[in-house]
Design an enzyme around this catalytic site. Structure first.
Site, PDB file in Angstrom:
ATOM      1  N   LYS A   1       0.842  -1.194   0.000  1.00  0.00           N
ATOM      2  CA  LYS A   1       0.000   0.000   0.000  1.00  0.00           C
ATOM      3  C   LYS A   1       0.878   1.245   0.000  1.00  0.00           C
ATOM      4  O   LYS A   1       1.888   1.303   0.712  1.00  0.00           O
ATOM      5  CB  LYS A   1      -0.924  -0.010   1.221  1.00  0.00           C
TER       6      LYS A   1
ATOM      7  N   SER B   1      -9.835   2.479   2.787  1.00  0.00           N
ATOM      8  CA  SER B   1      -8.905   3.120   1.874  1.00  0.00           C
ATOM      9  C   SER B   1      -7.982   2.141   1.146  1.00  0.00           C
ATOM     10  O   SER B   1      -7.334   2.508   0.159  1.00  0.00           O
ATOM     11  CB  SER B   1      -8.041   4.116   2.656  1.00  0.00           C
TER      12      SER B   1
ATOM     13  N   SER C   1     -10.440   0.221   7.224  1.00  0.00           N
ATOM     14  CA  SER C   1      -9.891   0.280   5.857  1.00  0.00           C
ATOM     15  C   SER C   1      -9.156  -0.965   5.395  1.00  0.00           C
ATOM     16  O   SER C   1      -8.676  -1.008   4.262  1.00  0.00           O
ATOM     17  CB  SER C   1      -8.969   1.500   5.727  1.00  0.00           C
TER      18      SER C   1
END
Length: 494
Positions: free
Chosen positions: A79, A160, A184
């Site tokens: 990420k 997210s 998330s």
């Protein structure tokens, strides 16, 4: 031979160890898959050279008869919230465009030390603020799933960590890192039919991870199944002296402790999670999850978490307040972009840089956070929200007197279409209604896929555990996984 990209982390690790295939073959196969899936916009930066170097090191070690590292031969996605030395890291924000760290986050370093390779940096909601991956400055991530109604609507992969969930679900990587502030990891895992766990706050170091809300942010793994999550979490976790919130504890052997036998386990069903307007399919799946855990030997008890209804408003005061403080560092002076209008002074530069660099959702949360921290409103909002947070944590503490884990839905719906909720921030925030309470309390929580809705989209079940009881969460997740038999996967259209 099975397509190597159909293998998960455990399958790749074991195959490289026993010589069924070479790590380089695995890396090459996933590199090709990543290059073919541009339409998903899951990767912001591709790093095939990193994955190849790690694979070559694994093959060399095996040929030399050396003991292989825990993740030798396993390529993963990272990420873009984790700083990676020499590789662009932007938190999917224009304000950090072109920023290349000279240091490595502790979580990513732990993974490289364990032998993993990096396929690239994954797209995300800007500064981890969002529930649909529509706030990225570099375009929406698209879910690999489609509704079975014959329409062609592009679906949200959750947020997210939407780039992570989309990439794992589409078989672009066997596992990925995510971060979870209010859900998330878990919500995008539920939307895309994969597993993901947020460990106890402090299990994984936050050092080198771009901050959103410091008292809530926690790194965790996203992967095809529960075992792969356990393997990845073991490599990610550990004490870090550079992080003042890091827990000085040994990392348990979560994979070795996996068991779907839940004899003696007490599973709590919080009555406050039965919210108005919940789709019947999610109610039915929740009941199915209860039956599965009973079948695994668990005892079901009803519990009450009376302050749950205040969790979402408290979260959306605390998280923006911390974001307002954390994002003050992006001023155009030290790193990232700088917007300096002709003849402008320092204040003008700050204003122009932030106006240009931050997206609408980030600006919204900064403004909310600045407001609730202001002199006239600090006690009325921020102090009260912190008191509510304490009450929510106490609710969980009382629940543990009668149960060992909790079972709830992960999200109040299946994946929605991109653009469907973006005009209504409140509707978007409600996606976190089931995940936020455990985040406020710093508890471990996991989402595992339980089935499909009538449109053929994945639905997830959430297990919440006591502090530091990731093993109990993983074991309950494994019991559900074994009984759900979830094998559905999106058909490649990209």
């Amino acid at each position: 031979m099975t397509d190597l990209t159909d293998l998960g982390i455990a399958g790749i690790r074991d195959g490289v160890r026993d010589g069924s295939f070479k790590a380089r073959e695995v890396a090459d196969a996933f590199i090709v898959k990543v290059s073919q899936a541009k339409a998903l916009n899951a990767f912001l930066v591709e790093t095939p050279e990193h994955a190849i170097a790690a694979a070559n090191a694994a093959d060399t070690a095996r040929e030399a008869g050396e003991t292989l590292k825990p993740l030798a031969g396993v390529p993963i996605g990272m990420k873009d919230l984790f700083c990676t030395k020499g590789v662009t890291t932007t938190a999917a924000s224009h304000i950090l465009e072109g920023f290349t760290p000279t240091y490595e986050s502790t979580v990513s370093q732990n993974l490289w030390d364990a032998g993993a390779g990096m396929l690239g940096k994954l797209n995300m909601d800007q500064f981890a603020m969002g529930s649909s991956n529509e706030t990225s400055a570099f375009g929406n991530v698209i879910s690999p799933w489609k509704r079975n109604d014959g329409g062609n609507a592009s679906l949200a992969p959750g947020g997210s960590s939407g780039g992570s969930s989309s990439a794992v679900a589409a078989r672009l990587c066997p596992g990925a890192t995510g971060t979870d502030t209010g859900g998330s990891i878990r919500q995008p895992a539920a939307f895309t039919g994969i597993s993901g766990i947020k460990p106890t706050y402090g299990r994984c170091s936050r050092w080198g991870t771009i901050a959103f809300a410091s008292s809530l942010d926690q790194a965790g793994p996203m992967a095809r199944d529960v075992r792969d999550c356990a393997i990845l979490l073991e490599a990610m976790a550990g004490f870090d002296a550079k992080d003042g919130t890091s827990l000085q504890l040994e990392v348990p052997k979560w994979e070795a402790g996996l068991s779907g036998n839940l004899n003696g386990l007490r599973v709590g069903i919080p009555k406050e999670y039965r919210v108005d307007g919940m789709p019947e399919e999610i109610e039915a799946l929740w009941q199915q999850g209860i039956d599965w855990l009973k079948d695994a030997g668990a005892t079901i008890v009803e519990v009450s978490l009376p302050h749950t209804k205040y969790a979402l408003p408290a979260y959306y005061i605390i998280a923006p307040a911390e974001a307002s403080s954390n994002l003050a560092r992006y001023d155009g002076v030290r790193y990232g972009i700088r917007d300096l209008p002709t003849g402008a002074g320092l204040q003008d530069m700050y204003a122009a840089t932030r106006a240009d660099g931050f997206g609408p959702e980030v600006k919204r949360r900064i403004m909310i956070g600045t407001y609730v921290l202001s002199a006239g409103f600090y006690d009325a909002y921020y102090t009260q929200a912190q008191k509510v947070r304490t009450l929510i944590a106490r609710d969980f503490e009382r629940a543990w007197e009668t149960c060992d884990v909790l079972l709830t839905p992960t999200a109040p719906s299946a994946a929605f279409a991109l653009g469907e909720k973006s005009a209504d921030p409140i509707a978007m925030y409600l996606n976190d209604v089931f995940t936020v309470p455990s985040s406020l309390a710093g508890l471990p929580a996991m989402s595992v896929p339980g089935g499909l809705d009538k449109q053929g989209l994945p639905l997830g079940l959430q297990i919440i555990g006591k502090p530091l009881d990731e093993q109990g969460v993983l074991n309950a997740g494994l019991a559900i996984e074994q009984r759900a038999g979830f094998t559905a996967r999106p058909e490649a259209w990209w």
